[in-house]
Design an enzyme around this catalytic site. Structure first.
Site, PDB file in Angstrom:
ATOM      1  N   ASP A   3       0.706  -7.208  -3.210  1.00 17.95           N
ATOM      2  CA  ASP A   3      -0.724  -6.955  -3.029  1.00 17.95           C
ATOM      3  C   ASP A   3      -1.162  -6.068  -4.185  1.00 17.95           C
ATOM      4  O   ASP A   3      -0.292  -5.528  -4.895  1.00 17.95           O
ATOM      5  CB  ASP A   3      -0.983  -6.257  -1.680  1.00 17.95           C
ATOM      6  CG  ASP A   3      -2.325  -6.669  -1.083  1.00 17.95           C
ATOM      7  OD1 ASP A   3      -3.341  -6.573  -1.793  1.00 17.95           O
ATOM      8  OD2 ASP A   3      -2.354  -7.093   0.090  1.00 17.95           O
ATOM      9  N   ASP A   7      -5.903 -14.748   2.094  1.00 13.58           N
ATOM     10  CA  ASP A   7      -7.045 -14.021   2.662  1.00 13.58           C
ATOM     11  C   ASP A   7      -7.888 -13.359   1.572  1.00 13.58           C
ATOM     12  O   ASP A   7      -7.389 -13.004   0.507  1.00 13.58           O
ATOM     13  CB  ASP A   7      -6.554 -12.948   3.645  1.00 13.58           C
ATOM     14  CG  ASP A   7      -5.575 -11.968   2.988  1.00 13.58           C
ATOM     15  OD1 ASP A   7      -4.705 -12.438   2.233  1.00 13.58           O
ATOM     16  OD2 ASP A   7      -5.697 -10.761   3.218  1.00 13.58           O
ATOM     17  N   GLU A   8      -9.143 -13.199   1.909  1.00 15.69           N
ATOM     18  CA  GLU A   8     -10.083 -12.337   1.170  1.00 15.69           C
ATOM     19  C   GLU A   8     -10.093 -12.565  -0.344  1.00 15.69           C
ATOM     20  O   GLU A   8     -10.158 -11.606  -1.110  1.00 15.69           O
ATOM     21  CB  GLU A   8      -9.757 -10.864   1.462  1.00 15.69           C
ATOM     22  CG  GLU A   8      -9.885 -10.522   2.937  1.00 15.69           C
ATOM     23  CD  GLU A   8      -9.589  -9.059   3.240  1.00 15.69           C
ATOM     24  OE1 GLU A   8     -10.433  -8.440   3.899  1.00 15.69           O
ATOM     25  OE2 GLU A   8      -8.521  -8.562   2.845  1.00 15.69           O
ATOM     26  N   HIS A  16      -6.021 -10.792  -3.778  1.00 17.96           N
ATOM     27  CA  HIS A  16      -5.145  -9.626  -3.602  1.00 17.96           C
ATOM     28  C   HIS A  16      -4.052  -9.623  -4.666  1.00 17.96           C
ATOM     29  O   HIS A  16      -2.898  -9.307  -4.376  1.00 17.96           O
ATOM     30  CB  HIS A  16      -4.507  -9.637  -2.204  1.00 17.96           C
ATOM     31  CG  HIS A  16      -5.440  -9.186  -1.119  1.00 17.96           C
ATOM     32  ND1 HIS A  16      -5.677  -7.862  -0.847  1.00 17.96           N
ATOM     33  CD2 HIS A  16      -6.200  -9.884  -0.231  1.00 17.96           C
ATOM     34  CE1 HIS A  16      -6.542  -7.754   0.164  1.00 17.96           C
ATOM     35  NE2 HIS A  16      -6.879  -8.971   0.553  1.00 17.96           N
ATOM     36  N   TRP A  53      -0.761  -2.749   8.415  1.00 19.11           N
ATOM     37  CA  TRP A  53      -1.293  -2.535   7.066  1.00 19.11           C
ATOM     38  C   TRP A  53      -1.204  -1.040   6.820  1.00 19.11           C
ATOM     39  O   TRP A  53      -1.504  -0.238   7.717  1.00 19.11           O
ATOM     40  CB  TRP A  53      -2.738  -3.030   6.985  1.00 19.11           C
ATOM     41  CG  TRP A  53      -2.861  -4.481   7.295  1.00 19.11           C
ATOM     42  CD1 TRP A  53      -3.299  -5.034   8.460  1.00 19.11           C
ATOM     43  CD2 TRP A  53      -2.515  -5.580   6.428  1.00 19.11           C
ATOM     44  NE1 TRP A  53      -3.256  -6.401   8.371  1.00 19.11           N
ATOM     45  CE2 TRP A  53      -2.776  -6.763   7.149  1.00 19.11           C
ATOM     46  CE3 TRP A  53      -2.024  -5.664   5.141  1.00 19.11           C
ATOM     47  CZ2 TRP A  53      -2.550  -8.026   6.602  1.00 19.11           C
ATOM     48  CZ3 TRP A  53      -1.802  -6.914   4.596  1.00 19.11           C
ATOM     49  CH2 TRP A  53      -2.065  -8.086   5.323  1.00 19.11           C
ATOM     50  N   THR A  54      -0.813  -0.647   5.599  1.00 16.85           N
ATOM     51  CA  THR A  54      -0.375   0.736   5.469  1.00 16.85           C
ATOM     52  C   THR A  54      -1.205   1.602   4.524  1.00 16.85           C
ATOM     53  O   THR A  54      -0.708   2.596   4.002  1.00 16.85           O
ATOM     54  CB  THR A  54       1.103   0.752   5.032  1.00 16.85           C
ATOM     55  OG1 THR A  54       1.223   0.041   3.785  1.00 16.85           O
ATOM     56  CG2 THR A  54       1.989   0.106   6.073  1.00 16.85           C
ATOM     57  N   TYR A 103      -3.902  -5.238  15.266  1.00 15.63           N
ATOM     58  CA  TYR A 103      -3.828  -4.461  14.016  1.00 15.63           C
ATOM     59  C   TYR A 103      -3.508  -3.009  14.368  1.00 15.63           C
ATOM     60  O   TYR A 103      -4.380  -2.237  14.770  1.00 15.63           O
ATOM     61  CB  TYR A 103      -5.148  -4.568  13.244  1.00 15.63           C
ATOM     62  CG  TYR A 103      -5.183  -5.741  12.276  1.00 15.63           C
ATOM     63  CD1 TYR A 103      -4.673  -6.981  12.650  1.00 15.63           C
ATOM     64  CD2 TYR A 103      -5.713  -5.608  10.999  1.00 15.63           C
ATOM     65  CE1 TYR A 103      -4.694  -8.053  11.762  1.00 15.63           C
ATOM     66  CE2 TYR A 103      -5.742  -6.679  10.107  1.00 15.63           C
ATOM     67  CZ  TYR A 103      -5.227  -7.900  10.500  1.00 15.63           C
ATOM     68  OH  TYR A 103      -5.254  -8.952   9.620  1.00 15.63           O
ATOM     69  N   PHE A 104      -2.255  -2.644  14.148  1.00 19.36           N
ATOM     70  CA  PHE A 104      -1.810  -1.323  14.572  1.00 19.36           C
ATOM     71  C   PHE A 104      -2.157  -0.230  13.559  1.00 19.36           C
ATOM     72  O   PHE A 104      -1.705   0.904  13.691  1.00 19.36           O
ATOM     73  CB  PHE A 104      -0.298  -1.335  14.842  1.00 19.36           C
ATOM     74  CG  PHE A 104       0.119  -2.248  15.963  1.00 19.36           C
ATOM     75  CD1 PHE A 104      -0.805  -2.736  16.880  1.00 19.36           C
ATOM     76  CD2 PHE A 104       1.440  -2.620  16.122  1.00 19.36           C
ATOM     77  CE1 PHE A 104      -0.431  -3.588  17.917  1.00 19.36           C
ATOM     78  CE2 PHE A 104       1.842  -3.468  17.155  1.00 19.36           C
ATOM     79  CZ  PHE A 104       0.893  -3.955  18.055  1.00 19.36           C
ATOM     80  N   ARG A 134       0.845  -1.209   0.000  1.00 18.37           N
ATOM     81  CA  ARG A 134       0.000   0.000   0.000  1.00 18.37           C
ATOM     82  C   ARG A 134       0.868   1.241   0.000  1.00 18.37           C
ATOM     83  O   ARG A 134       0.564   2.243  -0.619  1.00 18.37           O
ATOM     84  CB  ARG A 134      -0.921   0.022   1.236  1.00 18.37           C
ATOM     85  CG  ARG A 134      -2.254  -0.690   1.087  1.00 18.37           C
ATOM     86  CD  ARG A 134      -2.102  -2.146   0.759  1.00 18.37           C
ATOM     87  NE  ARG A 134      -3.339  -2.875   0.696  1.00 18.37           N
ATOM     88  CZ  ARG A 134      -3.505  -4.068   1.272  1.00 18.37           C
ATOM     89  NH1 ARG A 134      -2.508  -4.641   1.950  1.00 18.37           N
ATOM     90  NH2 ARG A 134      -4.640  -4.704   1.139  1.00 18.37           N
TER      91      ARG A 134
HETATM   92  C1  ACM Z   1      -5.975  -9.373   6.355  1.00 21.51           C
HETATM   93  O1  ACM Z   1      -6.056  -8.437   7.164  1.00 21.51           O
HETATM   94  N1  ACM Z   1      -6.641  -9.311   5.212  1.00 21.51           N
HETATM   95  C2  ACM Z   1      -5.190 -10.553   6.626  1.00 21.51           C
END
Ligand code: ACM
Length: 744
Positions: free
Chosen positions: A187, A319-320, A264, A461-462, A411-412, A158
């Site tokens: 990603d 994921d997702e 992703h 996550w940025t 999750y920071f 990101r």
């Molecule tokens: C995630 O937060 N999608 C692993």
């Protein structure tokens, strides 16, 4: 009597805290198993020698590179530091070590290089905690971690950060005994690792049209060629990645690369559209699982990745991944038919199992987010449980290793304080205290399955973190709190003790030029109803250490002469509490205003004509009359979530005069949380025929983006009832969150 014992206890606390502030060894984070202080100091001299057992040579090298040496000019010949290798039979654990500091010698004992590196980082931390770096106090430390996996994650897709910053991040991680760096390298917003067999991954997919992630996300999400003057992005060459791996390894940190699949992956499919179901760029975000070329791609990429990263684990994301394209894709459907796969989840599982086989053949293990459980878990896979703990619990029950990474606690990228006081974040609310209090071993897990919980990891996550400066702000001190979660035995953790130690670490972070989040002057108010006293018990807390909190109960603004808070107190009925932190400079900070209401419906039964959404059950039936007001986050288990109309009946047990009634909601448009259109009340003595309907309309517009709260309140006269029906109009069919029905 009660008061006196509280007072005595307080004096004892004060003495303990005081003793600790004078003894630097006791300031260590994470807290070691045991610390014995001794008199005297060890002094570093210009000619202090470092000796090592042969197997521990790299610890000596690390120490030499990390020790602060402010050009100490004095010399002393007997001053030395020795790394001693414990013998195989020594009861010391795999990552355990001891450090004995005497006036002439520091002896570090460890069984292996990893433990010696951890010990070295302890010694470096002790020196950094000193105001005079030349001297450290004598004493003995014996130490060993609770968990074998202690990780920090970083999303460089990101937003992209330079190698120099990655090294700084690793430096701080090692100082706090993290042993794993989970590098989220690929990603949709950008592929970040040079792959020689697929050069377009970097020449095209490492660069995008917009610098700012949000603008790019809200645009048509296109990529640009490397060298285009408008391109934002970057990537790490294989040489740079190897350099990072070596740098981390020298500090006791393993780097685990994450290469996302099958979802992703928009950036891969823009460059190599033949790997997608449609065959066209900018259409799909998921690899075609029916096409052998996808597996060729995955294996070739992973082969290059394994040559760079020697880690036991390779993270494959998982994921997702949307399954829509697979449902319409003839190749995917044929693959399902040929392999008797009953669902697209099983098709994902097929893909993950094939990739696992490939990794296992290469002596690596597969690590993935908890979606890899769906459709059947691969035989040897390890799971990162991010959608809460449920995935981790399920995996551990199936005898799979688990790393706990739940969104709510690790999750920071979430807000660390009231959103209106913070730079834009992705949402959620994760103050440091919540991180600290997290226990990665879920209480529901049977004893014999607890061993599958291998550790814990903090996620960065940025999307909303464009600069390294901001990244530091989101990381610290929450990562420091997490370091103690991963290292220190649960029974040795104590938040008050941790915050006391943390004060010296703020100075340490300043020395290292880290832009950390500073403790906030906001007062948090906690209220719990006390049925015996028929009052609310009120307590305050603040992130400011030993805060001077003053408060009023008469609606006036607190000042330096207002009541000083020293212990919880009781208030009955309806009271407006205003509480401020007063800092050492005499500044009275903005008060927190809290409306305390010990009301008549507390403890009364509620019949639910419509039920809450199962994702947000809060305290189920008791939520609305438990006397507890929800905090600023709807995930605190005090907010009941509704996606349908809300309709309940409160049974007051006796016919009761009702002078005022209210139902409280929150609105947070960014997260899809809205006020109801209106709230209606009606009254009954038999629970069947309801009369005297009253409707309270919403007056908070949905254009109001900030977090807001509203009690849909009505003053009444001449109404008595046993049953009160409360309805809220959710014709919008978005989330409603409500925490309390108040009857006065
Ligand atoms: C995630 O937060 N999608 C692993």
């Amino acid at each position: 009597m009660k008061k006196l014992s509280g007072f005595v206890l307080c004096i004892m606390c004060f003495q303990i805290l005081n003793a600790q502030t004078t003894t630097p060894l006791t300031q260590l984070i994470p807290k070691p198993i045991s610390i014995k202080e001794a008199s005297g100091v060890f002094t570093f001299y210009k000619n202090t020698t470092i000796e090592n057992a042969p197997a521990l040579l790299n610890a000596k090298k690390l120490l030499q590179s990390q020790l602060i040496n402010y050009n100490f000019s004095s010399t002393k010949n007997s001053s030395k530091i020795i790394f001693i290798q414990a013998n195989a039979k020594d009861p010391i654990t795999k990552e355990g070590y001891s450090i004995n500091i005497t006036p002439n010698t520091i002896s570090i004992t460890a069984k292996n290089i990893q433990a010696a590196l951890l010990a070295t980082n302890t010694l470096v931390q002790i020196q950094l905690l000193q105001s005079n770096a030349q001297q450290i106090p004598c004493g003995t430390i014996i130490d060993s971690p609770r968990f074998e996996y202690r990780g920090m994650h970083l999303d460089v897709s990101r937003n992209f950060y330079p190698v120099s910053f990655i090294k700084k991040y690793l430096d701080i991680m090692s100082l706090y005994k993290f042993n794993t760096f989970h590098w989220h390298l690929t990603d949709g917003p950008g592929w970040r690792l040079q792959i020689n067999s697929y050069p377009k991954l970097t020449s095209m997919s490492a660069f995008r049209t917009h610098n700012d992630w949000k603008s790019w996300w809200n645009s048509n999400r296109k990529y640009l060629s490397e060298g285009d003057p408008n391109a934002y992005g970057g990537y790490y060459t294989q040489e740079q990645a190897k350099d990072i791996v070596a740098y981390a390894g020298a500090r006791g940190i393993t780097v685990i690369p994450e290469i996302e699949m099958p979802g992703h992956s928009e950036e891969v499919l823009a460059a190599y559209p033949e790997l997608s179901c449609s065959g066209k760029p900018y259409v799909n975000d998921v690899f075609c699982a029916g096409n052998e070329a996808s597996f060729v791609f995955i294996e070739k990429v992973l082969t290059e990745v394994m040559a760079i990263f020697p880690s036991k684990y390779i993270h494959i994301g998982g994921d997702e991944a949307g399954k829509g394209a697979w449902k319409k894709c003839p190749k995917c459907q044929l693959r399902m038919k040929d392999n008797s796969l009953k669902s697209e989840e099983e098709l994902q599982s097929y893909l993950v199992k094939r990739v696992e086989k490939f990794l296992n053949k290469n002596n690596r293990n597969l690590l993935g987010w908890d979606e890899i459980l769906e459709g059947g878990l691969s035989p040897n896979a390890t799971v990162m449980s991010w959608r809460g703990e449920q995935g981790g619990i399920q995996a551990a029950l199936e005898n799979h290793d688990v790393i706990m990474t739940p969104g709510g606690e690790t999750y920071f990228d979430a807000y660390q304080n009231v959103p209106s006081t913070q730079p834009e974040a992705i949402g959620g609310y994760l103050p440091m205290k919540r991180v600290y209090n997290y226990n990665p071993v879920p209480a529901v897990l049977p004893k014999d399955k607890q061993k599958f919980i291998k550790g814990v990891q903090g996620q960065l996550w940025t999307e909303y973190i464009p600069t390294t400066y901001h990244l530091e702000y989101m990381s610290f001190p929450r990562a420091i709190a997490l370091s103690e979660v991963g290292w220190t035995a649960n029974e040795n953790k104590n938040f008050a003790d941790f915050t006391q130690r943390l004060q010296s670490h703020y100075l340490l972070l300043q020395k290292l030029n880290v832009n950390y989040y500073h403790p906030s002057t906001i007062v948090e108010v906690f209220s719990t109803p006390d049925m015996k006293e028929q009052k609310n018990k009120i307590s305050f807390s603040s992130e400011i250490f030993n805060a001077n909190i003053r408060y009023t109960l008469d609606g006036s603004t607190p000042n330096i002469n207002s009541i000083k808070y020293d212990q919880p107190f009781y208030v009955g009925g309806e009271v407006t509490i205003k509480a401020s932190v007063i800092t050492n400079d005499g500044v009275v900070h903005d008060p927190t205003i809290y409306y305390s209401n010990y009301h008549k419906a507390i403890g009364k039964k509620v019949k639910f004509n419509t039920l809450w959404d199962k994702s947000y059950p809060a305290q189920t039936e008791s939520t609305l009359t438990n006397g507890i007001i929800g905090s600023i986050t709807y995930s605190d288990k005090q907010w009941l979530g509704y996606l349908i109309d809300f309709d309940v009946v409160v049974d007051m047990e006796n016919v009761t005069p009702v002078n005022k009634i209210g139902l409280r909601f929150m609105q947070y448009v960014g997260a899809g949380v809205y006020m109801p259109k209106s709230v209606s009340y009606s009254f009954s003595n038999d629970g069947i025929n309801f009369t005297n309907p009253i409707k309270v309309d919403n007056n908070i517009p949905d254009t109001d983006k900030k977090l807001s709260f509203k009690t849909f309140e009505s003053q009444l006269s001449n109404i008595s009832a046993r049953f009160i029906r409360v309805q809220a109009d959710n014709s919008r069919r978005q989330f409603l969150f409500t925490d309390e029905i108040m009857v006065n």
